[in-house]
Design an enzyme around this catalytic site. Sequence first.
Site, PDB file in Angstrom:
ATOM      1  N   ASP A  82      -1.634   6.464   6.442  1.00 27.55           N
ATOM      2  CA  ASP A  82      -2.704   5.595   5.963  1.00 27.55           C
ATOM      3  C   ASP A  82      -2.984   4.609   7.091  1.00 27.55           C
ATOM      4  O   ASP A  82      -2.174   3.727   7.362  1.00 27.55           O
ATOM      5  CB  ASP A  82      -2.233   4.874   4.688  1.00 27.55           C
ATOM      6  CG  ASP A  82      -3.249   3.855   4.173  1.00 27.55           C
ATOM      7  OD1 ASP A  82      -4.318   3.674   4.816  1.00 27.55           O
ATOM      8  OD2 ASP A  82      -2.968   3.244   3.119  1.00 27.55           O
ATOM      9  N   TRP A 124       0.829  -1.207   0.000  1.00 34.94           N
ATOM     10  CA  TRP A 124       0.000   0.000   0.000  1.00 34.94           C
ATOM     11  C   TRP A 124       0.861   1.252   0.000  1.00 34.94           C
ATOM     12  O   TRP A 124       0.530   2.228  -0.658  1.00 34.94           O
ATOM     13  CB  TRP A 124      -0.982  -0.012   1.165  1.00 34.94           C
ATOM     14  CG  TRP A 124      -2.000  -1.105   1.045  1.00 34.94           C
ATOM     15  CD1 TRP A 124      -2.156  -2.171   1.878  1.00 34.94           C
ATOM     16  CD2 TRP A 124      -2.997  -1.263   0.019  1.00 34.94           C
ATOM     17  NE1 TRP A 124      -3.190  -2.974   1.428  1.00 34.94           N
ATOM     18  CE2 TRP A 124      -3.714  -2.447   0.296  1.00 34.94           C
ATOM     19  CE3 TRP A 124      -3.347  -0.516  -1.115  1.00 34.94           C
ATOM     20  CZ2 TRP A 124      -4.765  -2.899  -0.507  1.00 34.94           C
ATOM     21  CZ3 TRP A 124      -4.381  -0.966  -1.921  1.00 34.94           C
ATOM     22  CH2 TRP A 124      -5.089  -2.143  -1.620  1.00 34.94           C
ATOM     23  N   LYS A 165     -12.201  -2.051   6.894  1.00 35.53           N
ATOM     24  CA  LYS A 165     -11.463  -2.982   7.748  1.00 35.53           C
ATOM     25  C   LYS A 165     -11.903  -2.847   9.208  1.00 35.53           C
ATOM     26  O   LYS A 165     -12.361  -3.811   9.789  1.00 35.53           O
ATOM     27  CB  LYS A 165      -9.954  -2.749   7.622  1.00 35.53           C
ATOM     28  CG  LYS A 165      -9.351  -3.428   6.398  1.00 35.53           C
ATOM     29  CD  LYS A 165      -9.103  -2.502   5.256  1.00 35.53           C
ATOM     30  CE  LYS A 165      -8.606  -3.230   4.019  1.00 35.53           C
ATOM     31  NZ  LYS A 165      -7.852  -2.334   3.140  1.00 35.53           N
TER      32      LYS A 165
END
Length: 360
Positions: free
Chosen positions: A172, A102, A196
């Site tokens: 993030d 990511w 999530k």
Amino acid sequence: MKRAYNFNAGPAALPLEVLKKAQEEWLDFNGTGMNVMELSHRSKDYEAVHNKAIALLRKLLSISDDYEILFLQGGASTQFSMIPMNLLNKDKVGHYVLTGSWSEKALKEAKKVGQTAVLASGKENNYQTIPTLDKIELQDDAAYLHITSNNTIFGTQWKTFPEVSGAPLIADMSSDILCKPIDVNKFGLIYAGAQKNLGPSGVTVVIIRKDLIGQAPEAIPTMLDYKTHSGNNSLYNTPPTLAIYLLSLVLEHVDSLGGLSVMEKMNEEKANVLYDVIDGSNGFYKGHATPDSRSTMNVTFTLQSDEATAAFLAQAKELGFIGLAGHRSVGGCRASIYNAVPLEHVQKLAEFMKSFQSSY
Ligand SMILES: *Cc1c(COP(=O)(O)O)cnc(C)c1O
């Protein structure tokens, strides 16, 4: 009805209490005779939901008035572009710490916008470890430093955040926001796709320090400018109302359990159950992350051979364990044990891991 042992990486398990509450209110929200989805986003009933979600996030994460909370769309992936488009102007450099796929993707998008630099990278050891960075003094030309607090695919997590001076720290936190208390004041901007730890997919939470709003170049598309959303309480256009409603229920639930220090204890207990099996397996299971960088959210491990992994996953599937295959980019196994995954399900998985080892 039987609830699945859901170890999906995202979208992922939601608290049963939240799903039940949504079910109760499904046909008639708050006496309106409508589902939340059917309300106008300009109505008082919806606005109350929207503002409650903002207020609860502010409370749970102790977010001061120096920050705005935004509800955006396009997932965390859109933030990879939106951050540099707003904050990386042309004489500046966006700094990145690479700790997994990511962060690589975030960097890739920033490169399209301006100058970038990689301050540290864990790529050489296949992202098993979070680089050690305590104090970082950035130069005048730094726009920001971007990190990924939890690496969903590799199963690593920052245990302490670096002290950064000279430019804002951006994180993030898609896969570990609300897993423990954090000091928001260390950050200029925090973002997280909801699917999530926060709720369903469809809404992305952005927590942004007010001085970082309004820095975008004039040519930026309206929808990609943080100022557009902050100036309109994230109601410039139609927000994902159902996702924000479910987010508000998740936040209420976390609050009712006692907040983030309670979540932290529960998450550590759950993670230890699985890491103890891995560590006690005499190498039958091998954790991907080095112990000092282990994630409490995504437990990644491999078995000694591809055949053993395949047999493990096949048997797990038969027993009703969902989502245990590792990400396609790394293989192996991954158990995602976000806030909403019950300890009991984690214990069931641990028992299965032990019995599989003795029978294989
Ligand atoms: C899942 C995930 C993303 C991607 O989120 P989308 O909402 O699908 O764009 C980004 N970063 C991290 C750390 C993730 O876990």
